[in-house]
Design a protein around this motif. Structure first.
Motif, PDB file in Angstrom:
ATOM      1  N   SER B 178       0.866  -1.194   0.000  1.00 35.63           N
ATOM      2  CA  SER B 178       0.000   0.000   0.000  1.00 35.63           C
ATOM      3  C   SER B 178       0.893   1.232   0.000  1.00 35.63           C
ATOM      4  O   SER B 178       1.981   1.221   0.581  1.00 35.63           O
ATOM      5  CB  SER B 178      -0.890  -0.016   1.247  1.00 35.63           C
ATOM      6  N   SER B 179       0.374   2.278  -0.656  1.00 37.85           N
ATOM      7  CA  SER B 179       1.147   3.532  -0.731  1.00 37.85           C
ATOM      8  C   SER B 179       2.563   3.291  -1.228  1.00 37.85           C
ATOM      9  O   SER B 179       3.540   3.654  -0.596  1.00 37.85           O
ATOM     10  CB  SER B 179       1.192   4.224   0.633  1.00 37.85           C
ATOM     11  N   LEU B 180       2.638   2.671  -2.398  1.00 44.86           N
ATOM     12  CA  LEU B 180       3.970   2.487  -2.989  1.00 44.86           C
ATOM     13  C   LEU B 180       4.329   3.794  -3.695  1.00 44.86           C
ATOM     14  O   LEU B 180       4.092   3.989  -4.895  1.00 44.86           O
ATOM     15  CB  LEU B 180       3.952   1.306  -3.955  1.00 44.86           C
ATOM     16  N   ILE B 181       4.881   4.736  -2.912  1.00 41.19           N
ATOM     17  CA  ILE B 181       5.022   6.114  -3.377  1.00 41.19           C
ATOM     18  C   ILE B 181       6.018   6.239  -4.515  1.00 41.19           C
ATOM     19  O   ILE B 181       5.815   6.966  -5.498  1.00 41.19           O
ATOM     20  CB  ILE B 181       5.409   7.004  -2.198  1.00 41.19           C
ATOM     21  N   GLY B 182       7.120   5.504  -4.369  1.00 45.02           N
ATOM     22  CA  GLY B 182       8.137   5.569  -5.426  1.00 45.02           C
ATOM     23  C   GLY B 182       7.545   5.165  -6.762  1.00 45.02           C
ATOM     24  O   GLY B 182       7.701   5.887  -7.764  1.00 45.02           O
ATOM     25  N   ASP B 183       6.785   4.070  -6.776  1.00 46.74           N
ATOM     26  CA  ASP B 183       6.172   3.618  -8.036  1.00 46.74           C
ATOM     27  C   ASP B 183       5.174   4.652  -8.551  1.00 46.74           C
ATOM     28  O   ASP B 183       5.111   4.970  -9.752  1.00 46.74           O
ATOM     29  CB  ASP B 183       5.437   2.286  -7.815  1.00 46.74           C
ATOM     30  N   GLY B 184       4.372   5.146  -7.617  1.00 50.48           N
ATOM     31  CA  GLY B 184       3.346   6.128  -8.027  1.00 50.48           C
ATOM     32  C   GLY B 184       3.981   7.357  -8.654  1.00 50.48           C
ATOM     33  O   GLY B 184       3.557   7.821  -9.725  1.00 50.48           O
ATOM     34  N   LEU B 185       5.015   7.897  -7.981  1.00 50.47           N
ATOM     35  CA  LEU B 185       5.669   9.107  -8.510  1.00 50.47           C
ATOM     36  C   LEU B 185       6.292   8.838  -9.864  1.00 50.47           C
ATOM     37  O   LEU B 185       6.179   9.644 -10.800  1.00 50.47           O
ATOM     38  CB  LEU B 185       6.718   9.586  -7.504  1.00 50.47           C
ATOM     39  N   ALA B 186       6.901   7.654  -9.983  1.00 46.11           N
ATOM     40  CA  ALA B 186       7.527   7.313 -11.259  1.00 46.11           C
ATOM     41  C   ALA B 186       6.483   7.223 -12.363  1.00 46.11           C
ATOM     42  O   ALA B 186       6.701   7.707 -13.490  1.00 46.11           O
ATOM     43  CB  ALA B 186       8.270   5.993 -11.120  1.00 46.11           C
ATOM     44  N   SER B 187       5.309   6.655 -12.045  1.00 50.17           N
ATOM     45  CA  SER B 187       4.249   6.570 -13.058  1.00 50.17           C
ATOM     46  C   SER B 187       3.797   7.962 -13.493  1.00 50.17           C
ATOM     47  O   SER B 187       3.578   8.241 -14.678  1.00 50.17           O
ATOM     48  CB  SER B 187       3.037   5.816 -12.489  1.00 50.17           C
ATOM     49  N   CYS B 188       3.665   8.834 -12.466  1.00 48.12           N
ATOM     50  CA  CYS B 188       3.273  10.219 -12.795  1.00 48.12           C
ATOM     51  C   CYS B 188       4.284  10.846 -13.723  1.00 48.12           C
ATOM     52  O   CYS B 188       3.932  11.519 -14.707  1.00 48.12           O
ATOM     53  CB  CYS B 188       3.188  11.052 -11.528  1.00 48.12           C
ATOM     54  N   LEU B 189       5.555  10.672 -13.404  1.00 48.92           N
ATOM     55  CA  LEU B 189       6.600  11.295 -14.213  1.00 48.92           C
ATOM     56  C   LEU B 189       6.582  10.747 -15.623  1.00 48.92           C
ATOM     57  O   LEU B 189       6.875  11.447 -16.584  1.00 48.92           O
ATOM     58  CB  LEU B 189       7.961  11.057 -13.561  1.00 48.92           C
ATOM     59  N   ASN B 190       6.200   9.462 -15.736  1.00 52.79           N
ATOM     60  CA  ASN B 190       6.175   8.853 -17.061  1.00 52.79           C
ATOM     61  C   ASN B 190       5.061   9.420 -17.933  1.00 52.79           C
ATOM     62  O   ASN B 190       5.100   9.277 -19.148  1.00 52.79           O
ATOM     63  CB  ASN B 190       5.967   7.344 -16.931  1.00 52.79           C
TER      64      ASN B 190
END
Lengths: 300, 340
Positions: B178-190
């Motif tokens: 839950s709240s895998l922030i690194g993955d989430g931020l990376a997806s946003c950046l992508n």
């Protein structure tokens, strides 16, 4: 240059055809009585002659009126007095130059005197000085007098001042003479009035006023010279704005001022015992002179 | 611009004035000479009429002069040099929302603010990505604001827990944590367009039309940084990626759970991460305060991304031409009054 006197004579000839021939001569002769008691001859009566000069006995014998003529022992002297300042180079009421009207009037009067056997002299000038030409007879002399007036009255001349010429006459002319003054609309004044009285005491004086241009005509369409729009003053050369003078208030004020001045001048001359006539155009000169002489004769 | 027109205009005006005012010997040729003119000119009525006439003449002369001056000035093409800092409307904003249960009210506030901001956007692009254990791109960067508003409204309903909106969050939870922030931020950046048109890069890109300015990138990251599970990318790696792509990260933490000021506390980590990209970190005590903070972020973004000052040169013919028109009217009236 055509002779100025020639022009005067042709004008007189036209007049003589219209009116009774010689009427002016009669008027002149009865005004300027220069008779002696030495009978000369008889001639036919012309209108204007003094009734008391009629030789009733000869008339009865002859059937038509005859006039007694006497040998003139004393030649009358007619002194023409006029203004040759720049005002006379300005426009008269008819649009002509006032000088031309003055020359015509002086010429007619001088010619009448010449025909009557009188001598004619001239006093003319402006504010800077007066010129006097001695009284002589002869048409050539009369022509010279008229030339003098005609050439002196230019736009470059000094300002007008008829009082100077009148004073000159009062100072220098001796004896009883006939004065014929031609001037424009001279304003009345106590000094002028006194001067005129002084002259009248010595001389027989006739006064002819040349009407000045109407600067603010009440009805511009009645003006004879309608094309003449703007004017300029001979003293100073500044222009007059024509459409300002067309303003009804200005025109009314000007008209009343003119009427007042005319009344003042007429009163002044009448009080001094001087007969006055006025003329607006050169065509009217002879009629005006006739009326002037007639009036003077009646006035006695 | 055409300032050289003014000296010739002045010269021409001087010549005209000289020609008009020089003494004219023949000026009275067309006029008749009259004597005793003062008998007319000294009349008070004439003086009054003359004064009126002179007043209108003065008005006409002034109007004429002002007309000449203003038209000459207008012909010289006056310009206004203004230094402006053009506001950038070429921002890309990616909303990156952690949808773990603790975050929903903060997410709702963020989404609410952006749905209002979208009304005023002109040229900005906005995108929304939600993540929990998996990231879902709700809508990519777009300037179709009506569509964006529609989606933001759906997101808001989902965060508020309205009935029938639960499907919105489908796919964000895959059980890997839950709240895998690194993955989430990376997806946003992508979801930002691919390099090379990075913000600040002056090299003309090949994919985009070369004239368009580089677009700035910012990520609004709402998370409590309360990691549970094993992310593919750690926060540090994702932040390095953000720095690489020149994207600023603004982190909003509605539930700062730090104990002490240690560097390894989640809040401190998030702060360090956000600030290292040039962004900022906001810890919120109340999830509802998120709205104000997001507006603040939006404002700082706007001013931070102001363009460099540029001199703008514009023709300013309005004033002289207006004066010329006015003078012309006055001149007309005066001429009408002066007509003979």
């Amino acid at each position: 240059m055509t002779s100025l006197l020639h022009r005067v004579k042709s004008n007189l000839a036209i007049f003589a055809h219209r009116k009774a021939r010689g009427a002016l001569d009669g008027e002149y002769g009865s005004v300027f009585r220069g008779r002696s008691l030495d009978f000369d001859d008889l001639r036919a009566y012309v209108p204007g002659d003094e009734v008391r000069d009629i030789d009733w006995k000869a008339t009865a014998r002859h059937g038509s009126p005859l006039i007694r003529r006497y040998v003139a022992v004393r030649r009358q002297t007619l002194v023409l007095v006029t203004d040759t300042g720049r005002n006379m180079a300005a426009a008269a009421r008819s649009g002509e130059t006032k000088k031309d009207i003055a020359v015509m009037a002086l010429g007619v009067m001088g010619y009448l005197a010449h025909r009557h056997g009188d001598v004619v002299g001239l006093v003319s000038g402006d504010a800077e000085g007066s010129t006097a030409l001695p009284a002589k007879g002869g048409e050539a002399h009369l022509e010279r007098l008229l030339r003098q007036v005609d050439s002196a009255a230019t736009l470059d001349a000094a300002p007008s001042r008829i009082e100077d010429q009148l004073e000159h006459v009062a100072r220098t002319v001796k004896g009883r003479n006939l004065l014929f003054v031609v001037a424009d609309e001279v304003p009345a004044g106590p000094a002028t009035s006194e001067l005129l009285r002084r002259l009248r005491a010595q001389h027989e004086v006739l006064w002819l006023t040349v009407r000045d241009a109407d600067l603010a005509p009440a009805d511009p369409s009645l003006q004879p010279d309608r094309t003449a729009g703007d004017s300029y003053s001979v003293s100073g050369g500044y222009p007059l704005v024509a459409h300002l003078a067309r303003d009804p208030a200005v025109a009314a004020a000007y008209a009343s001022a003119v009427a007042e001045r005319d009344t003042g001048r007429t009163t002044m001359l009448r009080k001094a015992g001087i007969t006055e006539g006025e003329v607006a155009a050169s065509q009217g000169v002879i009629n005006a002179l006739f009326a002037l002489l007639e009036r003077h004769r009646r006035a006695g | 611009m055409w300032w050289w027109l003014l000296p010739p205009a002045v010269l021409a005006a001087c010549l005209a004035a000289w020609a008009a005012l020089r003494p004219d010997r023949d000026r009275n040729v067309r006029r008749r000479p009259v004597a005793h003119a003062d008998r007319l000119t000294l009349l008070p009525e004439y003086q009054a009429a003359l004064r009126r006439h002179r007043r209108w003449l003065a008005v006409a002369v002034l109007a004429c002069a002002s007309l000449l001056v203003s038209t000459a000035v207008a012909a010289a093409r006056p310009i206004d040099v203004a230094t402006t800092r053009p506001e950038q409307h070429n921002r890309d904003i990616m909303l990156c929302l952690d949808t773990s249960g603790s975050m929903s009210s903060a997410d709702a506030a963020v989404v609410d603010v952006f749905s209002q901001l979208a009304e005023e956007f002109d040229g900005e692009r906005i995108g929304l990505t939600i993540f929990d254990s998996t990231a879902i791109q709700v809508f990519p960067l777009t300037d179709d604001y009506s569509y964006a508003r529609e989606q933001l409204k759906l997101a808001r309903d989902a965060f508020d827990g309205r009935p029938g909106s639960s499907g919105f969050l489908d796919g964000t939870w895959s059980g890997r944590g839950s709240s895998l922030i690194g993955d989430g931020l990376a997806s946003c950046l992508n979801s930002f367009p691919a390099a090379p048109e990075q913000a600040g890069s002056l090299k003309p890109s090949t994919g985009q039309d070369p004239g368009s300015p580089p677009r700035s990138r910012s990520v609004i990251l709402a998370t409590d940084n309360f990691l549970s599970g094993e992310p593919i990318m750690t926060l540090v790696e994702a932040v390095a990626m953000a720095k690489d792509r020149a994207a600023r990260v603004y982190a909003l933490n509605p539930g700062d759970l730090d104990y002490g000021a240690g560097r390894d506390q989640p809040g401190a980590q998030l702060r360090a991460a956000a600030e290292s990209t040039g962004g900022a970190y906001y810890a919120l005590d109340d999830p509802q305060a998120a709205a104000g903070v997001v507006r603040g972020v939006e404002e700082t973004e706007k001013s931070a991304l102001r363009g460099s000052p540029r001199a703008v040169v514009t023709d300013e013919p309005g004033l002289p031409l207006g004066v010329a028109l006015l003078s012309g009217l006055v001149l007309g009236v005066a001429t009408w009054r002066l007509r003979p």
